[in-house]
Design a protein around this motif. Sequence first.
Motif, PDB file in Angstrom:
ATOM      1  N   TYR A   1      33.908  36.081  44.838  1.00  0.00           N
ATOM      2  CA  TYR A   1      34.733  35.021  44.266  1.00  0.00           C
ATOM      3  C   TYR A   1      34.610  34.983  42.750  1.00  0.00           C
ATOM      4  N   LEU A   2      33.641  35.697  42.183  1.00  0.00           N
ATOM      5  CA  LEU A   2      33.360  35.601  40.755  1.00  0.00           C
ATOM      6  C   LEU A   2      34.594  35.972  39.932  1.00  0.00           C
ATOM      7  N   GLY A   3      35.066  35.030  39.147  1.00  0.00           N
ATOM      8  CA  GLY A   3      36.242  35.271  38.322  1.00  0.00           C
ATOM      9  C   GLY A   3      37.558  35.197  39.071  1.00  0.00           C
ATOM     10  N   ILE A   4      37.546  34.652  40.290  1.00  0.00           N
ATOM     11  CA  ILE A   4      38.778  34.581  41.084  1.00  0.00           C
ATOM     12  C   ILE A   4      39.850  33.774  40.356  1.00  0.00           C
ATOM     13  N   PHE A   5      39.426  32.783  39.569  1.00  0.00           N
ATOM     14  CA  PHE A   5      40.385  31.950  38.844  1.00  0.00           C
ATOM     15  C   PHE A   5      41.120  32.753  37.769  1.00  0.00           C
ATOM     16  N   ILE A   6      40.461  33.769  37.205  1.00  0.00           N
ATOM     17  CA  ILE A   6      41.130  34.634  36.226  1.00  0.00           C
ATOM     18  C   ILE A   6      42.185  35.485  36.923  1.00  0.00           C
ATOM     19  N   LYS A   7      41.800  36.077  38.034  1.00  0.00           N
ATOM     20  CA  LYS A   7      42.734  36.901  38.807  1.00  0.00           C
ATOM     21  C   LYS A   7      43.956  36.092  39.225  1.00  0.00           C
ATOM     22  N   GLN A   8      43.732  34.872  39.680  1.00  0.00           N
ATOM     23  CA  GLN A   8      44.848  34.031  40.117  1.00  0.00           C
ATOM     24  C   GLN A   8      45.770  33.684  38.955  1.00  0.00           C
ATOM     25  N   GLN A   9      45.176  33.405  37.786  1.00  0.00           N
ATOM     26  CA  GLN A   9      46.003  33.065  36.634  1.00  0.00           C
ATOM     27  C   GLN A   9      46.879  34.249  36.221  1.00  0.00           C
ATOM     28  N   VAL A  10      46.303  35.435  36.219  1.00  0.00           N
ATOM     29  CA  VAL A  10      47.069  36.634  35.871  1.00  0.00           C
ATOM     30  C   VAL A  10      48.187  36.861  36.888  1.00  0.00           C
ATOM     31  N   GLU A  11      47.882  36.709  38.168  1.00  0.00           N
ATOM     32  CA  GLU A  11      48.897  36.905  39.205  1.00  0.00           C
ATOM     33  C   GLU A  11      49.998  35.852  39.106  1.00  0.00           C
ATOM     34  N   ASP A  12      49.632  34.622  38.748  1.00  0.00           N
ATOM     35  CA  ASP A  12      50.640  33.571  38.567  1.00  0.00           C
ATOM     36  C   ASP A  12      51.624  33.954  37.461  1.00  0.00           C
ATOM     37  N   MET A  13      51.101  34.525  36.380  1.00  0.00           N
ATOM     38  CA  MET A  13      51.975  34.930  35.274  1.00  0.00           C
ATOM     39  C   MET A  13      52.836  36.130  35.671  1.00  0.00           C
ATOM     40  N   GLU A  14      52.267  37.035  36.447  1.00  0.00           N
ATOM     41  CA  GLU A  14      53.051  38.169  36.939  1.00  0.00           C
ATOM     42  C   GLU A  14      54.188  37.694  37.838  1.00  0.00           C
ATOM     43  N   ASN A  15      53.919  36.666  38.629  1.00  0.00           N
ATOM     44  CA  ASN A  15      54.956  36.111  39.505  1.00  0.00           C
ATOM     45  C   ASN A  15      56.089  35.464  38.716  1.00  0.00           C
ATOM     46  N   GLU A  16      55.789  35.094  37.470  1.00  0.00           N
ATOM     47  CA  GLU A  16      56.821  34.528  36.592  1.00  0.00           C
ATOM     48  C   GLU A  16      57.528  35.605  35.776  1.00  0.00           C
ATOM     49  N   GLY A  17      57.228  36.866  36.079  1.00  0.00           N
ATOM     50  CA  GLY A  17      57.937  37.966  35.436  1.00  0.00           C
ATOM     51  C   GLY A  17      57.184  38.679  34.329  1.00  0.00           C
ATOM     52  N   LEU A  18      55.938  38.272  34.067  1.00  0.00           N
ATOM     53  CA  LEU A  18      55.162  38.922  33.012  1.00  0.00           C
ATOM     54  C   LEU A  18      54.696  40.302  33.464  1.00  0.00           C
ATOM     55  N   SER A  19      54.817  41.279  32.583  1.00  0.00           N
ATOM     56  CA  SER A  19      54.321  42.628  32.851  1.00  0.00           C
ATOM     57  C   SER A  19      52.914  42.757  32.269  1.00  0.00           C
ATOM     58  N   THR A  20      51.986  43.309  33.044  1.00  0.00           N
ATOM     59  CA  THR A  20      50.604  43.404  32.579  1.00  0.00           C
ATOM     60  C   THR A  20      50.025  44.801  32.786  1.00  0.00           C
ATOM     61  N   ILE A  21      49.057  45.113  31.949  1.00  0.00           N
ATOM     62  CA  ILE A  21      48.149  46.242  32.164  1.00  0.00           C
ATOM     63  C   ILE A  21      46.770  45.613  32.302  1.00  0.00           C
ATOM     64  N   LYS A  22      46.068  45.888  33.379  1.00  0.00           N
ATOM     65  CA  LYS A  22      44.777  45.237  33.607  1.00  0.00           C
ATOM     66  C   LYS A  22      43.633  46.229  33.422  1.00  0.00           C
ATOM     67  N   VAL A  23      42.725  45.884  32.518  1.00  0.00           N
ATOM     68  CA  VAL A  23      41.489  46.636  32.325  1.00  0.00           C
ATOM     69  C   VAL A  23      40.357  45.678  32.670  1.00  0.00           C
ATOM     70  N   VAL A  24      39.758  45.860  33.840  1.00  0.00           N
ATOM     71  CA  VAL A  24      38.799  44.871  34.330  1.00  0.00           C
ATOM     72  C   VAL A  24      37.530  45.533  34.860  1.00  0.00           C
ATOM     73  N   LYS A  25      36.461  44.775  34.801  1.00  0.00           N
ATOM     74  CA  LYS A  25      35.191  45.159  35.425  1.00  0.00           C
ATOM     75  C   LYS A  25      35.037  44.288  36.663  1.00  0.00           C
ATOM     76  N   ASN A  26      35.100  44.897  37.838  1.00  0.00           N
ATOM     77  CA  ASN A  26      35.010  44.125  39.075  1.00  0.00           C
ATOM     78  C   ASN A  26      33.889  44.614  39.984  1.00  0.00           C
ATOM     79  N   ARG A  27      32.913  45.284  39.369  1.00  0.00           N
ATOM     80  CA  ARG A  27      31.713  45.692  40.107  1.00  0.00           C
ATOM     81  C   ARG A  27      30.480  45.190  39.376  1.00  0.00           C
ATOM     82  N   LYS A  28      29.428  44.917  40.132  1.00  0.00           N
ATOM     83  CA  LYS A  28      28.194  44.417  39.542  1.00  0.00           C
ATOM     84  C   LYS A  28      27.427  45.545  38.862  1.00  0.00           C
TER      85      LYS A  28
END
Length: 321
Positions: A16-43
């Motif tokens: 769940y760590l950082g799930i709120f960031i992922k959701q915010q990005v997906e919400d913006m994508e759903n509004e038509g925003l184009s993104t490139i994601k560079v993320v660290k999702n492993r411990k």
Amino acid sequence: MKVLVISNMYPGKSSYLGIFIKQQVEDMENEGLSTIKVVKNRKGSIAYVPFILKNIFYLLLGSYDIVHAYYGFHSALFAAIVKRRPLIITFVGSDAVKEPSRNKVYRILQRFVVSRANHIIAVSSKIRDILISDLGADSDRISVITFGIDFDLFKPIPQARAREKLGFPSDKKLVLFPSNPQRIEKRFDIFNRAVELLQKENHNIMPVILSNNRRPYSEVPLVMNACDVLVLTSDSEGSPTVIKEALACNLPIVSVDVGDAREVIKDATNCYICQQEPVNIAERIKLVLNNGIRTAGRNNIKYLSSKKITSEIMEVYREII
């Protein structure tokens, strides 16, 4: 518009760590925003190696209009150095409160990325004030925008139905700890001691732990509806999303005074701010359970809808291009 999203705090498949960031990005994508994601999702520190390499590659060679970095210098450092496009940094809590106090190097790096940002987003007014007073942020280039809530996912359902679906006992008072007990800063030790004090008086009290790797995130609303009270005992928070999610489910809350918890809870019925001390926490939990009612907090936080928050961030993007 294309946004390069950079974050070292992004959830993996079982976290769940950082799930709120992922959701915010997906919400913006759903509004038509184009993104490139560079993320660290492993411990682990080793996971920073590919994260840094991808950072450098996309910052130098990628095609984008804005960089939006989540979580202070850990995510924003290389973007602040390269600075090909406008830079927005979202500070989520510990990156502003705890990280700069670790050592002089951390503090210097945080002040550097703050000075290079075109705009800063703080998730609460407390974080904004710290960024201005301690890290030199320009008050004219900082906004307070928290993380939104999906009110279609987090909503009240009958407690009996939620318990039946989860296999929870129907005759217990369920006290929810909303984090991973292994994260020391969440202070499970204080929560556990408070519950032990209550169990000496009432054997029907049962703790429920909402931690990584136990349940998929889609079941979190079920857990909240099944429980009788959520207890937050953290040393520090920025803007605890779990408080808002609980209110959206009308789950009563007992919380220490961290982040914007007091501001969000406000006058919600059967919700209390407490001291970070087991006896006081136990007293507040007992008060909630004796009252025996759900809160009506959902009606107080409609301004936190994910759609409204998305609109506010998109407006920041438009202003700095």
